[in-house]
Structure formats: structure tokens, C-alpha cells
Design a protein around this motif. Structure first.
Motif, PDB file in Angstrom:
ATOM      1  N   GLN A  14       0.803  -1.213   0.000  1.00 11.81           N
ATOM      2  CA  GLN A  14       0.000   0.000   0.000  1.00 11.81           C
ATOM      3  C   GLN A  14       0.843   1.274   0.000  1.00 11.81           C
ATOM      4  OE1 GLN A  14      -3.308  -0.081  -0.442  1.00 11.81           O
ATOM      5  NE2 GLN A  14      -3.036  -2.311  -0.572  1.00 11.81           N
ATOM      6  N   THR A  15       2.072   1.216   0.529  1.00 14.13           N
ATOM      7  CA  THR A  15       2.927   2.405   0.592  1.00 14.13           C
ATOM      8  C   THR A  15       4.328   2.039   0.141  1.00 14.13           C
ATOM      9  OG1 THR A  15       1.658   3.215   2.495  1.00 14.13           O
ATOM     10  CG2 THR A  15       3.787   4.259   2.059  1.00 14.13           C
ATOM     11  N   PHE A  16       4.856   2.820  -0.805  1.00 17.23           N
ATOM     12  CA  PHE A  16       6.217   2.648  -1.308  1.00 17.23           C
ATOM     13  C   PHE A  16       7.061   3.815  -0.784  1.00 17.23           C
ATOM     14  CE2 PHE A  16       3.571   0.244  -4.122  1.00 17.23           C
ATOM     15  CZ  PHE A  16       4.340  -0.835  -4.532  1.00 17.23           C
ATOM     16  N   VAL A  17       8.119   3.476  -0.041  1.00 15.35           N
ATOM     17  CA  VAL A  17       9.002   4.488   0.546  1.00 15.35           C
ATOM     18  C   VAL A  17      10.352   4.398  -0.162  1.00 15.35           C
ATOM     19  CG1 VAL A  17      10.070   5.343   2.647  1.00 15.35           C
ATOM     20  CG2 VAL A  17       7.815   4.249   2.758  1.00 15.35           C
ATOM     21  N   PHE A  18      10.649   5.395  -0.974  1.00 14.92           N
ATOM     22  CA  PHE A  18      11.898   5.411  -1.746  1.00 14.92           C
ATOM     23  C   PHE A  18      13.014   5.949  -0.855  1.00 14.92           C
ATOM     24  CE2 PHE A  18       8.454   5.328  -4.703  1.00 14.92           C
ATOM     25  CZ  PHE A  18       8.888   4.465  -5.705  1.00 14.92           C
ATOM     26  N   LEU A  19      14.074   5.165  -0.751  1.00 18.13           N
ATOM     27  CA  LEU A  19      15.145   5.410   0.217  1.00 18.13           C
ATOM     28  C   LEU A  19      16.471   5.615  -0.511  1.00 18.13           C
ATOM     29  CD1 LEU A  19      16.425   5.226   3.157  1.00 18.13           C
ATOM     30  CD2 LEU A  19      16.616   2.760   2.699  1.00 18.13           C
ATOM     31  N   ASP A  20      17.270   6.564   0.002  1.00 21.24           N
ATOM     32  CA  ASP A  20      18.647   6.732  -0.472  1.00 21.24           C
ATOM     33  C   ASP A  20      19.517   7.156   0.697  1.00 21.24           C
ATOM     34  OD1 ASP A  20      20.469   6.885  -3.008  1.00 21.24           O
ATOM     35  OD2 ASP A  20      20.906   8.708  -1.867  1.00 21.24           O
ATOM     36  N   ILE A  21      20.731   6.594   0.752  1.00 16.97           N
ATOM     37  CA  ILE A  21      21.668   6.856   1.848  1.00 16.97           C
ATOM     38  C   ILE A  21      23.002   7.269   1.264  1.00 16.97           C
ATOM     39  CG2 ILE A  21      22.972   5.793   3.730  1.00 16.97           C
ATOM     40  CD1 ILE A  21      20.595   4.009   4.290  1.00 16.97           C
ATOM     41  N   GLU A  22      23.561   8.359   1.792  1.00 15.69           N
ATOM     42  CA  GLU A  22      24.939   8.754   1.501  1.00 15.69           C
ATOM     43  C   GLU A  22      25.788   8.407   2.721  1.00 15.69           C
ATOM     44  OE1 GLU A  22      25.701   9.683  -1.441  1.00 15.69           O
ATOM     45  OE2 GLU A  22      23.642   9.915  -2.162  1.00 15.69           O
ATOM     46  N   SER A  23      26.944   7.792   2.485  1.00 21.69           N
ATOM     47  CA  SER A  23      27.737   7.251   3.589  1.00 21.69           C
ATOM     48  C   SER A  23      29.191   7.697   3.491  1.00 21.69           C
ATOM     49  CB  SER A  23      27.666   5.721   3.582  1.00 21.69           C
ATOM     50  OG  SER A  23      28.254   5.208   2.398  1.00 21.69           O
ATOM     51  N   THR A  24      29.969   7.277   4.486  1.00 18.33           N
ATOM     52  CA  THR A  24      31.388   7.635   4.544  1.00 18.33           C
ATOM     53  C   THR A  24      32.247   6.826   3.589  1.00 18.33           C
ATOM     54  OG1 THR A  24      31.724   6.044   6.344  1.00 18.33           O
ATOM     55  CG2 THR A  24      31.193   8.328   6.954  1.00 18.33           C
ATOM     56  N   GLY A  25      31.731   5.773   3.027  1.00 19.62           N
ATOM     57  CA  GLY A  25      32.508   4.929   2.113  1.00 19.62           C
ATOM     58  C   GLY A  25      31.702   3.724   1.694  1.00 19.62           C
ATOM     59  N   LEU A  26      32.413   2.680   1.275  1.00 18.49           N
ATOM     60  CA  LEU A  26      31.764   1.460   0.832  1.00 18.49           C
ATOM     61  C   LEU A  26      31.839   0.383   1.901  1.00 18.49           C
ATOM     62  CD1 LEU A  26      32.762   1.329  -2.941  1.00 18.49           C
ATOM     63  CD2 LEU A  26      30.693   2.227  -1.895  1.00 18.49           C
ATOM     64  N   GLN A  27      31.309  -0.785   1.575  1.00 20.07           N
ATOM     65  CA  GLN A  27      31.065  -1.823   2.569  1.00 20.07           C
ATOM     66  C   GLN A  27      32.317  -2.328   3.309  1.00 20.07           C
ATOM     67  OE1 GLN A  27      28.681  -4.974   1.039  1.00 20.07           O
ATOM     68  NE2 GLN A  27      28.860  -6.260   2.847  1.00 20.07           N
ATOM     69  N   PRO A  28      33.437  -2.587   2.670  1.00 25.49           N
ATOM     70  CA  PRO A  28      34.554  -3.168   3.435  1.00 25.49           C
ATOM     71  C   PRO A  28      35.051  -2.293   4.575  1.00 25.49           C
ATOM     72  CG  PRO A  28      34.903  -3.434   1.079  1.00 25.49           C
ATOM     73  CD  PRO A  28      33.753  -2.495   1.243  1.00 25.49           C
ATOM     74  N   GLN A  29      34.739  -1.018   4.554  1.00 28.68           N
ATOM     75  CA  GLN A  29      35.239  -0.117   5.593  1.00 28.68           C
ATOM     76  C   GLN A  29      34.228   0.136   6.707  1.00 28.68           C
ATOM     77  OE1 GLN A  29      36.507   3.423   3.547  1.00 28.68           O
ATOM     78  NE2 GLN A  29      38.513   2.566   3.100  1.00 28.68           N
ATOM     79  N   ASN A  30      33.150  -0.670   6.758  1.00 29.46           N
ATOM     80  CA  ASN A  30      32.113  -0.462   7.766  1.00 29.46           C
ATOM     81  C   ASN A  30      31.644   0.994   7.788  1.00 29.46           C
ATOM     82  OD1 ASN A  30      32.373  -3.151   8.432  1.00 29.46           O
ATOM     83  ND2 ASN A  30      33.697  -2.752  10.201  1.00 29.46           N
ATOM     84  N   PRO A  31      31.034   1.453   6.708  1.00 26.59           N
ATOM     85  CA  PRO A  31      30.686   2.873   6.617  1.00 26.59           C
ATOM     86  C   PRO A  31      29.576   3.249   7.588  1.00 26.59           C
ATOM     87  CG  PRO A  31      29.716   1.675   4.801  1.00 26.59           C
ATOM     88  CD  PRO A  31      30.573   0.693   5.530  1.00 26.59           C
ATOM     89  N   ARG A  32      29.434   4.540   7.817  1.00 28.57           N
ATOM     90  CA  ARG A  32      28.367   5.109   8.627  1.00 28.57           C
ATOM     91  C   ARG A  32      27.528   6.051   7.760  1.00 28.57           C
ATOM     92  NH1 ARG A  32      29.247   4.631  14.117  1.00 28.57           N
ATOM     93  NH2 ARG A  32      27.011   5.115  14.178  1.00 28.57           N
ATOM     94  N   ILE A  33      26.310   6.303   8.215  1.00 26.35           N
ATOM     95  CA  ILE A  33      25.387   7.133   7.439  1.00 26.35           C
ATOM     96  C   ILE A  33      25.735   8.606   7.604  1.00 26.35           C
ATOM     97  CG2 ILE A  33      22.986   7.846   7.205  1.00 26.35           C
ATOM     98  CD1 ILE A  33      22.117   5.102   7.972  1.00 26.35           C
ATOM     99  N   LEU A  34      25.828   9.298   6.491  1.00 28.48           N
ATOM    100  CA  LEU A  34      25.964  10.756   6.486  1.00 28.48           C
ATOM    101  C   LEU A  34      24.621  11.442   6.271  1.00 28.48           C
ATOM    102  CD1 LEU A  34      29.148  11.231   4.254  1.00 28.48           C
ATOM    103  CD2 LEU A  34      29.015  11.354   6.744  1.00 28.48           C
TER     104      LEU A  34
END
Length: 378
Positions: A14-34
Motif C-alpha cells: 500500500q505504501t512505497f518508501v523510496f530510500l537513499d543513503i549517503e555514507s562515509t565509504g563502501l562496505q569493506p570499511q564499515n561505513p556510517r550514514i551521512l
């Protein structure tokens, strides 16, 4: 397109929530959300986006017209009036890599006065998602990045139980499947159209054949002689002495093509030869700024891997340009969410049906990283 599992029940989201995240880097570096941004739209409004676009400037579909979904007129769907938006930035408590800063425009100095991702941040996201259920998060390549990073952040603050009924949809997989289905339908239509033709449908041409040009020597034999033409034009009493006519022995004949061709082809002039310069290999220990091909690009996925893939046909920006013939402001969370909403609105019913069948549970997503336990002394 993938076949739905027999154990999976098709539900109507019933509801579509479009999501986007900008982070400190890519996956191998355990990034955090900016930066985190979400745009929510109802099922009816998402389906209406495709219908409104296909009705603008479209002709009445013929027998062999392509399927009406999605429209193929480079029309950017109009956003619905009822949109729910949420955008928030966080201090990551981690150094933002220079590559991520260049792409997102965010750095530690800009965010130093903001708080990090806390339990209150997770609660705010949960309150925003208090919309008609079922609710699904929609992200491009979300199964490998956005969903996993959000799951890690929410799990690190012990708030994961509140998201147990949330679903997630990866548009990278969805658009690949839908495009494959469209290609299959096009092949079937072309095959059916080819099989519908028969020999009787070919219109015969009853017009006379075009006159063939003759060679100069054949034309000379077919026309009358010069003397015969003069005798017919000479007035009586002055045979052979007409003052207005001058007798020519023979008419000029155009030479045959073979006679104009030279017997020998002139020799090709020699090209100037230049000495070949041997490539210079930079010495060890010196900078390689003068030879850019030798330099290796910056990486943070491991040795030999590029920071971001250069040629990815199903990158979101490439899909947007392929559908609408234009671009948008990339690596801005809210702008990326809106662009993804327009892409999915373009596909319309096909995307909604795919999400109903192949959406996954957020509780089953594996977190990108796990928070380390602190060492305490009793």
C-alpha cells in the motif's frame, strides 16, 4: 523475470518508501550514514503516474503497437501531490573519505555540530513509516548497500524489533527483470507480425519496365545517317546547297568507358617514415604524474578494484538517462529518491506487480556490520 516461490504469498503493498543513503565509504570499511532521505507515495498514486504520462501525446494504439506500460516517449512522470518526505543528516563519528566527500559534497567539518545516529534517530524513522501497511522500502541496489547499512545502524542502537513488519524492494533486480520481459514481448510481437504476412499480400507492379540505356556505338547504329537527315530538310530546288545547314562528316561519338581507363595505375607516393620512439618506463620511486596510464586509481575496495564501477549499464543515473534523455543532480539523497520515484512511476504497473511478488522482509536482511561490544571492568 524470476518465478515467484510457491511458499511466497503475493501481497498488495500500500505504501512505497523510496530510500537513499549517503555514507562515509563502501562496505569493506564499515561505513556510517551521512545523509538519509525517504519519499513515501501510495500505491494508487504510483500507478497513476504512469497513466498520466502515457496519456500525453500518445496516439491510439494499433494492433501491433508496443505494450502501453511503460510509455516510450521520454516523458518524465509528474509527481503526485501527496508525498511524504524525510531527510536527515548525521555526524558519522568516522572520517569521511576524500572520494566520498568529492561525490556527496559532505565532510566532517560540515557535520560536526550534528548528532550521530542514535535510538531517537531510529525512532524518528519508525514514526515516519507509520503509513498504510504493508510498507516497503525501495532502493536501487538496496539489497547490497542501503538496506544492509540501515539495518546495521538500527541494530547498533537496539531498535530493530520495531521494524519487524517492514519490507524492502531492490529496483536493480526489478528493472532488470522488467526489461527482460519487455524484450521477450517485443520478440513475440515481431514474430507474430512476420508470420501474419503471406505471398498473396505482396502487391504486383504492372508498370512497364524502365528503358535500358544503350552504349554509344549501339545508339549510332540505330539512328539514321546525316545525309538522310539533310535530304529530308533541304527545300526543293536547292538540293544539297541549303544556306542554313553545314554538313558534318560524322557525329562525335562518346568514347567507351574502357577506353578512358588508364592501362596502369599510378604508383602510390611513399609515406614519410618517422623513427619509432621506445616507451619510457618511469623509474621506481619517482612520481608518475607525467604518465597517467601507469598510475593506479584510488581504491578502497581492496587491491586492483576501482572505487566505483565506471561502466554499469544499470546504474540509476544511466537508467534515468535512457528513459527520459536527461540527467539529475546525483549523490544528493533527496534528489536520488525523487529520480528513483520517477523511474518506478515510468514502469508503473509492472514495477508494482514485481514488488508485490518479490519484496523481502527487512528482518531477514543481513546487517552490513555489527557493533563491537565495549570492554568493561567490574
Amino acid at each position: 523475470m524470476e518465478e515467484p516461490s510457491s511458499s511466497r504469498e503475493v501481497n498488495k503493498i500500500q505504501t512505497f518508501v523510496f530510500l537513499d543513503i549517503e555514507s562515509t565509504g563502501l562496505q569493506p570499511q564499515n561505513p556510517r550514514i551521512l545523509e538519509l532521505s525517504m519519499i513515501a507515495v501510495s500505491r494508487e498514486d504510483l500507478l497513476r503516474m504512469s497513466q498520466q504520462c502515457s496519456s500525453n501525446g500518445q496516439q491510439t494504439p494499433s494492433k501491433w503497437s508496443p505494450p502501453p506500460s511503460p510509455p516510450q516517449d521520454n516523458c518524465v512522470p509528474k509527481l503526485p501531490r501527496v508525498l511524504h518526505k524525510y531527510t536527515r543528516l548525521y555526524y558519522p563519528w568516522k572520517i569521511v573519505t576524500p572520494a566520498a566527500e568529492e561525490m556527496t559534497g559532505l565532510n566532517n567539518d560540515m557535520l560536526q555540530n550534528l548528532g550521530g545516529f542514535t535510538q531517537n534517530s531510529a525512532q524518528a524513522i519508525h514514526l515516519f513509516l507509520d503509513l498504510p501497511k504493508p510498507v516497503t522500502l525501495v532502493a536501487h541496489n538496496g539489497s547490497k548497500f542501503d538496506f544492509k547499512l540501515l539495518k546495521a545502524e538500527v541494530s547498533s542502537v537496539d531498535y530493530i524489533e520495531e521494524f519487524s513488519d517492514l519490507q524492502c524492494t531492490d529496483t536493480l533486480r526489478a528493472i532488470k527483470d522488467i526489461d527482460a520481459l519487455h524484450e521477450k514481448e517485443d520478440i513475440q510481437q515481431i514474430t507474430a507480425l512476420a508470420e501474419s504476412f503471406s505471398v498473396d499480400d505482396i502487391i504486383e507492379d504492372d508498370s512497364p519496365p524502365t528503358t535500358k540505356r544503350t552504349r554509344p556505338d549501339e545508339a549510332a547504329k540505330s539512328r539514321p545517317s546525316v545525309s538522310a537527315q539533310l535530304n529530308t530538310c533541304t527545300p526543293p530546288g536547292n538540293q544539297g546547297h541549303h544556306p542554313m545547314l553545314e554538313v558534318i562528316g560524322e557525329l562525335p561519338i562518346t568514347p567507351i568507358k574502357e577506353q578512358l581507363t588508364p592501362s596502369k595505375t599510378p604508383a602510390t607516393p611513399h609515406k614519410l617514415s618517422y623513427p619509432q620512439l621506445s616507451p619510457v618506463t618511469p623509474e621506481i620511486g619517482k612520481s608518475c604524474t607525467t604518465t597517467s596510464k601507469v598510475c593506479r586509481s584510488l581504491t578502497y575496495e581492496g587491491p586492483g578494484k576501482r572505487k566505483f564501477p565506471r561502466n554499469m549499464p544499470y546504474k540509476q543515473v544511466n537508467i534515468y538517462h535512457r528513459l527520459f534523455g536527461t540527467g539529475y543532480n546525483t549523490h544528493r539523497a533527496e534528489s536520488d529518491c525523487q529520480a528513483l520515484l520517477e523511474i518506478c512511476g515510468h514502469y508503473g504497473k509492472r514495477f508494482v506487480e514485481w514488488a508485490d511478488t518479490f519484496s523481502e522482509r527487512f528482518s531477514e536482511v543481513k546487517p552490513m556490520w555489527v557493533k563491537r561490544k565495549c570492554f568493561t571492568v567490574n
